[in-house]
Write a protein that holds these residues in place. Structure first.
Motif, short mmCIF file in Angstrom:
data_model
loop_
_atom_site.label_atom_id
_atom_site.label_comp_id
_atom_site.label_asym_id
_atom_site.label_seq_id
_atom_site.Cartn_x
_atom_site.Cartn_y
_atom_site.Cartn_z
N ALA A 155 25.18 27.79 -51.76
CA ALA A 155 25.33 26.55 -51.29
C ALA A 155 26.39 25.75 -51.63
CB ALA A 155 23.83 25.84 -51.67
N VAL A 156 26.87 25.94 -53.06
CA VAL A 156 27.83 25.25 -53.27
C VAL A 156 29.32 25.89 -52.49
CG1 VAL A 156 29.54 24.74 -55.39
CG2 VAL A 156 27.13 24.77 -55.74
N ALA A 157 29.29 27.19 -52.43
CA ALA A 157 30.44 27.69 -51.86
C ALA A 157 30.43 27.58 -50.19
CB ALA A 157 30.33 29.37 -52.08
N THR A 158 29.36 27.30 -49.79
CA THR A 158 29.36 26.86 -48.25
C THR A 158 29.82 25.48 -48.06
OG1 THR A 158 27.33 28.47 -47.98
CG2 THR A 158 27.69 26.48 -46.50
N LEU A 159 29.41 24.42 -49.00
CA LEU A 159 29.68 23.16 -49.11
C LEU A 159 31.32 23.04 -49.48
CD1 LEU A 159 26.91 21.38 -50.93
CD2 LEU A 159 27.37 21.07 -48.45
N PHE A 160 32.00 23.83 -50.40
CA PHE A 160 33.40 23.96 -50.49
C PHE A 160 34.05 24.25 -48.99
CE2 PHE A 160 34.56 24.98 -54.91
CZ PHE A 160 33.60 23.60 -55.46
N ALA A 161 33.50 25.40 -48.38
CA ALA A 161 34.00 25.79 -47.27
C ALA A 161 33.94 24.72 -45.97
CB ALA A 161 33.51 26.96 -46.60
N ALA A 162 32.92 24.00 -46.17
CA ALA A 162 32.77 22.91 -45.20
C ALA A 162 33.63 21.67 -45.47
CB ALA A 162 31.03 22.29 -45.08
N ALA A 163 33.99 21.47 -46.64
CA ALA A 163 34.90 20.32 -46.82
C ALA A 163 36.20 20.28 -45.91
CB ALA A 163 35.28 20.32 -48.40
N VAL A 164 36.51 21.40 -45.54
CA VAL A 164 37.65 21.40 -44.65
C VAL A 164 37.45 20.41 -43.27
CG1 VAL A 164 38.29 23.81 -44.96
CG2 VAL A 164 36.97 23.39 -43.16
N VAL A 165 36.60 20.22 -43.07
CA VAL A 165 36.41 19.40 -41.89
C VAL A 165 36.82 17.70 -42.17
CG1 VAL A 165 34.33 20.43 -40.80
CG2 VAL A 165 33.88 18.48 -42.34
N PHE A 166 36.87 17.60 -43.62
CA PHE A 166 37.17 16.24 -43.80
C PHE A 166 38.66 16.12 -44.38
CE2 PHE A 166 32.78 16.54 -45.73
CZ PHE A 166 32.35 15.56 -44.95
N TYR A 167 39.24 17.01 -44.16
CA TYR A 167 40.90 17.16 -44.45
C TYR A 167 41.88 17.55 -43.35
CZ TYR A 167 39.25 16.70 -49.28
OH TYR A 167 38.72 16.24 -50.47
N PHE A 168 41.13 18.29 -42.01
CA PHE A 168 41.96 18.95 -41.34
C PHE A 168 41.58 18.35 -39.78
CE2 PHE A 168 42.92 21.53 -44.91
CZ PHE A 168 44.30 21.61 -44.62
N PHE A 169 42.64 17.84 -39.22
CA PHE A 169 42.30 17.11 -38.04
C PHE A 169 43.06 17.76 -36.91
CE2 PHE A 169 41.88 14.14 -41.40
CZ PHE A 169 40.42 13.59 -41.22
N ASP A 170 43.90 18.44 -37.18
CA ASP A 170 44.62 19.24 -36.01
C ASP A 170 45.08 20.49 -36.43
OD1 ASP A 170 47.05 19.26 -37.55
OD2 ASP A 170 47.44 17.19 -36.81
N CYS A 171 45.72 21.49 -35.58
CA CYS A 171 46.03 22.90 -36.04
C CYS A 171 46.82 23.20 -37.01
CB CYS A 171 45.89 23.81 -34.58
SG CYS A 171 44.44 23.99 -33.85
N ARG A 172 47.79 22.26 -37.43
CA ARG A 172 48.78 22.49 -38.23
C ARG A 172 48.73 23.39 -39.28
NH1 ARG A 172 51.99 16.96 -37.91
NH2 ARG A 172 49.64 16.22 -37.89
#
Lengths: 132, 848
Positions: free
Chosen positions: A115-132
């Motif tokens: 669960a923790v590792a999945t939440l770590f991965a999911a955190a990318v949605v808060f930091y990345f808004f485009d494909c750069r």
């Protein structure tokens, strides 16, 4: 020292499933791969380097909810087995009951880590808004 | 605390057998397990013996890799040095990395495990001793081949990760081919060992050793061996692609023809990162055995350590792109891998807290193994912390390809692997020849190693942060690197003195030294049962286990084992035997007969090695001849020593237990070996399919507009024929079971025809539609998927023919049907492979 004999009635080995132990880490792996592949294919085939990542962020969010539901179920089933009978940790008796509790306990721990590792991965949605 | 057992558990015999009977039993056991003498000694297959050879050779390669390291450090000691030329330097650092990884770190994990796993499991031996011997000979041959290349100025020069195009277009000569083929060969050995270790841990435990009582070492080895199955195949697949490009100009990594060098990095690191944990887990496993012994208490947090081992095993497969942070992937991809790289610190940390808690809760006795354990943990923690730093993409952009990374990886590998292995060496040595290593030399060596190591690698963090790149053969004066490099070089020689002292302690004559007392450290686990020096039989009688630390908790265990009061105290028929038990509760299910000494595994390794070595020099005809001889040898091996029908159906295992001597299907160890092997083969296939979709994702021209094939007809026909052959094989298994011989032969004959026709149809796809594998990567990938599947079908045909011959020769019957069960299992994988391959090459272009 004399042996103590347990007469506890625990499930037979044939009704135990070793694979349940790795359900949660497998869910993490599938979530991880899906998130990675979705982002990679989107950025290579659909989006441009500066283009929006919005659909990918939603996709990862949905994957995460599904993954966490699966991990929770697996973790709860582990918890039920961990709490079987009256004995407590460290589950080191040579009895079917302690084997049952141990596998449950290990399942709970792996579910927590997944669960923790999945939440770590999911955190990318808060930091990345485009494909750069 | 006294152990609690289940009410079904038998007790040992209440009275010892008479001394005469005990002596006779021991004599029969000794005879059955005797090592051959003279030159035939080298035909031995007993895992304990083979494991010692294996470890010794791996340690020699470690010393060789160490000498190369000293050459690197001498060259870098001062700016503008010319001790090594640039080209020679490239060879030296490439071989240093490759030797340390492929010829030391991985083999030594497997070799230590094959020595001690049977002993920790109270087993006479692991289930496939000849497979371990085969793996050992593969390793020796491949290792000498690769290391020898350096003497002829022909070594690979591309770094241990062999990135193309540096290793394709820009590197003529045989060096890169040696690497690709030599290591593919050694990886075969690693997978063979993984099969042995997984089946051994799951099926050869002593009765009563339920899954909650397994020694932690075995958990770690189980996880690491399972990781080998999924980590090595991508590299084997990648090596195959690169070798096809080098030898036959198939353009997998050539951008001019649609290829992509980045694919190599994906496949390499999909292997390379899990590999770090494949090295680390079995080494930390040694610590998990040492710490409870010297803390004089059971491990704290057994379940948490299982979490750490299994969790690390999984998470380590989500880290590979952190070696590729600077390749221009989208930020969101980098972040996913960065997240997983941070997450893996959790299970890694958990086990270290468990060790610290065990030490804190126990009464620590000072000893040399504990000294190396603590030194190793401290070193590893520093490497782990810098690992967390480089796992952050933004920091890695700065540190990438500098000496900071060199420092990080050496802290991880030497702290996490070399120190624990030396700790294990001092701890376990009495089990090898009954003598202890010297405490005094051990302590002196430790301080040389520890100070030398830190003097070498601590400054490298700073050298790297100041900007010194890796893999440069020299550097100009006055950039701030001079003093740091000189310090590293001095440190390296101090480190080398430490290694030299350990090596001397191991090889120094010990004839006059008295034997160690039995269980000298007063440990609690089964590997410490043997007398000093120990006999070849592994364990005198196989005990009933009630505890995680049976030697501490089970009264009279040693006496009862010694007097043969437990299972299998005898070898009445003069055969090597061990118990097979169920995977979860270790209930006895079979007595397994094991094969004795033979040169066949060595011959199989040499001839299979011949294929790879001759292939390196593009001598393909000779290589194929060698491969055919290897195939014949392996068939002979299988025919004579596997699935042998016993002279009686069952025999007594002692304590009132009678067990079968033959089991087939999922109950047999061979079926599990086939399953595990095929999982690895299937992973290699998935890597090839990944290549197809990787090209499709990254490249607009995949498939290129000019692509003419393979069409739908031929792949669909091939798939239909192969699926038919699979179904007929299943039917043949049923007919064999009911002894309907005519139908059995008929179904398999038709299946063979169908398989060959199916393989031909699959190849006809790209052939009839004019795909040229040297023209474009699309053509090459389609050809490769078709060939891979067709080769499976051909191997399947050999197996079908083998089963027909076995039945005809009376070596397979309705009841004794191991062969056809295992062949059917193989065909399940052929069927899945066929569906995916045909679906991909024929179906996917339609989707597009």
């Amino acid at each position: 020292m004399t042996k103590r004999i347990s007469t506890e009635d625990a499930p037979h080995e044939k009704r135990e499933n070793l694979w349940l132990l790795i359900v949660s880490p497998t869910i993490w792996a599938v979530h991880f791969l899906f998130s990675y592949i979705t982002a990679a294919v989107w950025c290579a085939k659909v989006g441009s380097p500066g283009g929006s990542l919005q659909p990918v962020r939603w996709a990862i969010a949905i994957y995460t909810v599904i993954a966490l539901i699966g991990i929770t179920f697996n973790g709860l089933s582990g918890l039920r087995r961990h709490n079987f009978g009256t004995e407590s940790l460290p589950h080191d008796f040579d009895t079917p009951g302690d084997r049952h509790r141990f596998l449950g306990f290990a399942t709970v721990l792996l579910a927590g880590l997944s669960a923790v590792a999945t939440l770590f991965a999911a955190a990318v949605v808060f930091y990345f808004f485009d494909c750069r | 605390m006294s152990p609690v057992t289940h009410h079904d558990d038998p007790d040992p015999l209440p009275h010892a057998p008479t001394p005469e009977l005990q002596r006779a039993q021991e004599e029969r056991l000794r005879e059955a397990w005797r090592s051959p003498s003279g030159w035939r000694y080298w035909s031995d297959v007993n895992n304990t013996i083979v494991g010692i050879w294996y470890t010794a050779v791996a340690f020699l390669f470690f010393l060789f890799g160490g000498v190369l390291a000293l050459m690197i450090r001498l060259q870098l000691a001062v700016p503008g040095n010319d001790f090594l030329s640039a080209d020679r330097y490239n060879q030296v650092f490439t071989v240093h990395g490759s030797v340390m990884m492929f010829l030391f770190a991985i083999p030594v994990f497997e070799s230590i495990a094959v020595i001690f796993l049977p002993q920790m499991l109270g087993a006479r031996d692991l289930p496939f001793p000849r497979l371990s011997a085969f793996g050992f000979w593969c390793f020796v041959l491949g290792g000498i081949f690769l290391s020898g290349s350096l003497l002829f100025d022909a070594a690979p020069r591309g770094g241990w990760f062999m990135y193309p195009p540096l290793t394709s277009t820009y590197q003529p000569g045989v060096g890169a081919d040696m690497w690709l083929l030599g290591f593919s060969f050694i990886e075969v050995a690693a997978i063979a060992a993984a099969v042995e270790l997984i089946v051994g841990t799951l099926k050869c435990r002593p009765p009563g050793m339920r899954i909650n009582l397994i020694p932690l070492y075995c958990w770690y080895v189980l996880v690491a061996a399972a990781m080998v199955l999924f980590a090595f195949p991508p590299l084997i697949a990648g090596s195959m692609l690169l070798e096809l490009e080098r030898a036959f100009q198939w353009p997998f990594f050539d951008p001019a023809r649609g290829g992509d060098p980045l694919l190599w990095q994906h496949l390499f690191w999909l292997f390379g990162h899990p590999e770090v944990y494949i090295i680390f887990l079995p080494s930390i496993a040694i610590i998990a055995m040492i710490v409870p012994t010297f803390a004089r208490r059971p491990i704290v947090g057994y379940g948490w350590i299982v979490l750490a081992a299994v969790g690390t095993g999984f998470l380590s497969f989500g880290l590979w792109v952190h070696h590729m942070f600077t390749t221009g992937l989208p930020g969101v991809s980098l972040a996913l891998f960065s997240a997983a790289s941070e997450a893996v610190a959790i299970p890694t940390g958990v086990q270290i807290f468990c060790f610290v808690a065990t030490i804190a809760a126990g009464r620590l006795t000072h000893s040399v193994p504990m000294l190396y354990t603590l030194g190793g943990l401290a070193t590893f923690i520093i490497g782990g912390l810098t690992g967390v730093m480089v796992a952050l993409a933004s920091f890695d952009f700065q540190a990438h390809d500098t000496f900071f990374v060199v420092a990080h990886l050496h802290y991880v590998l030497i702290g996490g692997s070399v120190f624990p292995i030396i700790a294990g060496c001092y701890y376990f040595f009495p089990l090898i020849n009954g003598k202890k290593l010297s405490d005094k030399l051990g302590k002196i060596a430790f301080w040389f190693l520890f100070t030398g190591f830190n003097a070498t690698f601590l400054p490298m963090h700073l050298t790297g942060l100041r900007g010194m790149p890796r893999r440069v053969f020299t550097y100009p004066e006055g950039l701030g690197f001079d003093a740091l490099n000189l310090l590293s070089t001095v440190g390296a020689f101090v480190l080398a003195i430490g290694v030299g002292i350990v090596a001397w302690d191991i090889v120094r004559p010990k004839k006059k030294q008295p034997l160690s007392e039995r269980n000298p450290w007063n440990a609690g686990t089964l590997e410490w049962l043997p007398r000093m020096p120990q006999e070849n039989w592994g364990v005198r009688s196989i005990p009933e286990i009630d505890s995680r630390y049976p030697l501490w908790d089970q009264p009279n265990l040693v006496r009862d084992v010694d007097q043969g009061r437990f299972y299998l105290p005898d070898a009445e028929e003069g055969k090597r035997e061990t118990l097979v038990t169920s995977p979860i509760d270790a209930e006895p299910v079979q007595i397994l007969r094991l094969p004795g000494p033979s040169f066949v595994p060595a011959l199989a390794a040499i001839t299979l090695g011949g294929f790879f070595i001759l292939g390196t020099f593009y001598l393909w005809k000779a290589a194929v001849v060698s491969l055919v001889i290897a195939l014949g040898t392996i068939l002979h091996w299988l025919w004579t020593t596997t699935a042998v029908i016993p002279e009686k159906a069952e025999k007594s295992a002692g304590l009132g237990l009678t067990l079968p001597l033959y089991s087939s299907g999922a109950k047999s160890v061979g079926w599990w070996a086939m399953l595990i092997t095929m999982l690895a083969v299937f992973t290699a296939f998935v890597s090839l399919v990944f290549a197809y979709f990787f090209y499709w994702t990254i490249h607009e021209d995949f498939p290129p507009a000019s692509a003419t094939g393979p069409g739908v007809f031929w792949p669909a026909l091939g798939a239909a024929l192969l699926l038919g052959a699979w179904a007929l094989t299943l039917l043949a298994r049923r007919c064999n079971r009911v002894d309907n011989a005519p139908a059995f032969y008929a179904f398999l004959t038709v299946a063979i025809v169908g398989s060959l026709a199916g393989a031909a149809a699959l190849l006809a796809g790209p052939w009839r539609t004019g795909l040229d594998p040297t023209r474009h990567v699309y053509d090459a990938t389609v050809w490769l998927l078709a060939i891979w599947t067709a080769l499976h079908a051909v191997v399947g045909v050999i197996m079908q023919g083998y089963c027909m011959a076995r039945r005809a020769a009376g070596r397979m019957t309705g009841r004794h049907d191991i062969d056809i069960h295992n062949v059917t299992l193989f065909w399940h994988f052929v069927a899945i492979t066929t569906v995916i391959a045909a679906g991909t090459i024929a179906g996917f272009p339609l989707v597009k």
